[in-house]
Design a protein around this motif. Structure first.
Motif, short mmCIF file in Angstrom:
data_model
loop_
_atom_site.label_atom_id
_atom_site.label_comp_id
_atom_site.label_asym_id
_atom_site.label_seq_id
_atom_site.Cartn_x
_atom_site.Cartn_y
_atom_site.Cartn_z
N GLY A 222 43.25 33.37 43.45
CA GLY A 222 44.51 34.04 43.13
C GLY A 222 44.46 34.82 41.82
N TYR A 223 43.29 34.86 41.20
CA TYR A 223 43.14 35.55 39.92
C TYR A 223 42.94 37.05 40.15
CZ TYR A 223 42.72 31.26 37.14
OH TYR A 223 42.96 30.08 36.49
N SER A 224 43.00 37.80 39.05
CA SER A 224 42.81 39.25 39.15
C SER A 224 42.18 39.80 37.88
CB SER A 224 44.14 39.95 39.43
OG SER A 224 45.09 39.66 38.43
N GLU B 279 47.10 33.40 38.74
CA GLU B 279 47.99 33.74 39.85
C GLU B 279 49.43 34.00 39.38
OE1 GLU B 279 47.56 29.46 39.09
OE2 GLU B 279 46.13 30.99 39.78
N ARG B 280 49.78 33.59 38.15
CA ARG B 280 51.11 33.85 37.59
C ARG B 280 51.09 35.01 36.60
NH1 ARG B 280 52.80 29.98 34.40
NH2 ARG B 280 50.73 29.09 34.09
N ASP B 281 49.98 35.74 36.60
CA ASP B 281 49.77 36.88 35.69
C ASP B 281 49.73 36.47 34.22
OD1 ASP B 281 49.54 38.67 37.76
OD2 ASP B 281 51.62 39.35 37.67
N GLN B 282 49.39 35.22 33.97
CA GLN B 282 49.13 34.78 32.61
C GLN B 282 47.70 35.18 32.24
OE1 GLN B 282 52.29 33.98 31.40
NE2 GLN B 282 51.46 32.14 30.46
N ARG C 141 47.77 32.05 28.91
CA ARG C 141 47.77 30.80 29.65
C ARG C 141 47.53 29.62 28.72
NH1 ARG C 141 44.65 29.35 35.30
NH2 ARG C 141 45.06 27.13 35.26
N GLU C 142 46.62 29.78 27.76
CA GLU C 142 46.34 28.73 26.78
C GLU C 142 46.49 29.31 25.38
OE1 GLU C 142 42.75 26.52 27.43
OE2 GLU C 142 42.88 26.76 29.60
N PRO D 18 43.05 42.30 42.46
CA PRO D 18 42.96 40.88 42.85
C PRO D 18 41.51 40.49 43.17
CG PRO D 18 44.71 42.03 44.05
CD PRO D 18 43.89 43.09 43.37
N PHE D 19 41.14 39.29 42.78
CA PHE D 19 39.80 38.80 43.13
C PHE D 19 39.60 38.80 44.63
CE2 PHE D 19 38.30 36.11 39.25
CZ PHE D 19 38.50 37.21 38.42
#
Length: 260
Positions: free
Chosen positions: A53-55, A69-72, A109-110, A208-209
Motif C-alpha cells: 500500500g506504499y507509494s 498507505e495513509r500518506d504519512q 510516520r515516525e 503506488p508500489f
C-alpha cells in the motif's frame, strides 16, 4: 589581459551553467528517478505484502519520499549527482529544518525517528547532528554514479520479476513509470499560473508500489517502443553530461599548465 577578462562578473553565468544547465537538470531527474525505483524495489523485496500500500512521491517533500498507505512520510530522500561539489552541509541543514516543520504538521510516520537519506554519486561526509544517513547502495558503499544504478536495479528486478520476463525490459518499464510521472508533473507546472509551486503540484501525485508490482508480475519479453526511446534518451543525456564534464576538466588542466 586585465582582471575583467580573467574573472567572471558577479551575477554572470558560469561556463558550466551556459553549456550544461539543461543537461544537468535532466540528468538530475534521471538520477533521482533511478534512486527512487531502487529504493521501492528493495522495499518490495524485503516484504511485498507489508509495503503493497506504499507509494513513491517525487519532488513533493524532498527529491523523493516514500509514503505509507495513509500518506504519512516513511522516509525522505535527497539525490545529488555533481562531480564538482564536495560539501553539502547546506542541503543537510535544509533537510533537518524540513523534518522539524513536517513533524509539527503531523506528516511524518515516525516524527521521533525520521528516516532521511542522501543519495550521491560520490562519497560525502555527513555530520551526525543533521540526522541524515548516506544511502547504502552496496555493502560498504554509500555512493553510486547514475550509470551504475541501473545494474543495481537489475539485481532487484531479477529476484522480483516473472521468471519468463527479460530483466532489462522490466527495468525499462519501471523507469518509464517514473519518467512519465516526472513529465506529467512538469507539464502541470508549466500549465499552472506563475504563482504555482512545483512541490505543491507534486503533492497531488504519487506512484503506488502496486504499479511496480504489476510490471514485475507481468510477462515482458522485450522493450516496447516507448520504453526503448526513453532508455535511449537517458543514455544520451547521461553520456552528454559525462562528455561535458570531461571537456571542462581538460580545459581546467590546460589552464593550470598555462600558468605554471
Amino acid at each position: 589581459m586585465d582582471n575583467s577578462t580573467k574573472k567572471e562578473e558577479k551575477g554572470s553565468i558560469t561556463q558550466r551553467e551556459e553549456t550544461n544547465s539543461a543537461i544537468g537538470s535532466w540528468s538530475g531527474y534521471i538520477y533521482q528517478g533511478l534512486c527512487g525505483v531502487l529504493v521501492a524495489l528493495r522495499m518490495l523485496k524485503e516484504n511485498k505484502e507489508a509495503y503493497k500500500g506504499y507509494s513513491l512521491q517525487l519532488d513533493a517533500y524532498e527529491d523523493f519520499s516514500i509514503l505509507d498507505e495513509r500518506d504519512q512520510i516513511v522516509s525522505m530522500h535527497q539525490c545529488k549527482s555533481d562531480k564538482n561539489r564536495k560539501n553539502y552541509d547546506d542541503e543537510f541543514m535544509k533537510m533537518k529544518d524540513k523534518v522539524k516543520s513536517l513533524a509539527t504538521q503531523g506528516k511524518l510516520r515516525e516524527p521521533d525517528n525520521p528516516q532521511c537519506y542522501f543519495h550521491c554519486n560520490q562519497e560525502v561526509t555527513i555530520g551526525e547532528d543533521y540526522n541524515v544517513s548516506a544511502y547504502q547502495f552496496e555493502a560498504a558503499k554509500t555512493f553510486c554514479e547514475p550509470g551504475n544504478i541501473q545494474a543495481l536495479i537489475d539485481v532487484e528486478v531479477a529476484e522480483l520479476k516473472n521468471a519468463e520476463s527479460d530483466t532489462q525490459a522490466v527495468r525499462a518499464a519501471l523507469e518509464t513509470i517514473v519518467n512519465e510521472d516526472v513529465l506529467g508533473t512538469q507539464q502541470k507546472f508549466f500549465d499552472a499560473p506563475k504563482t504555482a509551486r512545483l512541490y505543491v503540484i507534486s503533492r497531488d501525485r504519487k506512484i503506488p508500489f502496486s504499479r511496480f508490482s504489476e510490471v514485475l508480475n507481468a510477462t515482458i519479453m522485450r522493450l516496447n517502443r516507448g520504453d526503448f526511446l526513453i532508455q535511449m534518451k537517458q543514455a544520451y543525456i547521461l553520456g552528454m553530461e559525462t562528455r561535458v564534464e570531461e571537456a571542462e576538466n581538460e580545459e581546467k588542466k590546460k589552464q593550470v599548465e598555462l600558468f605554471t
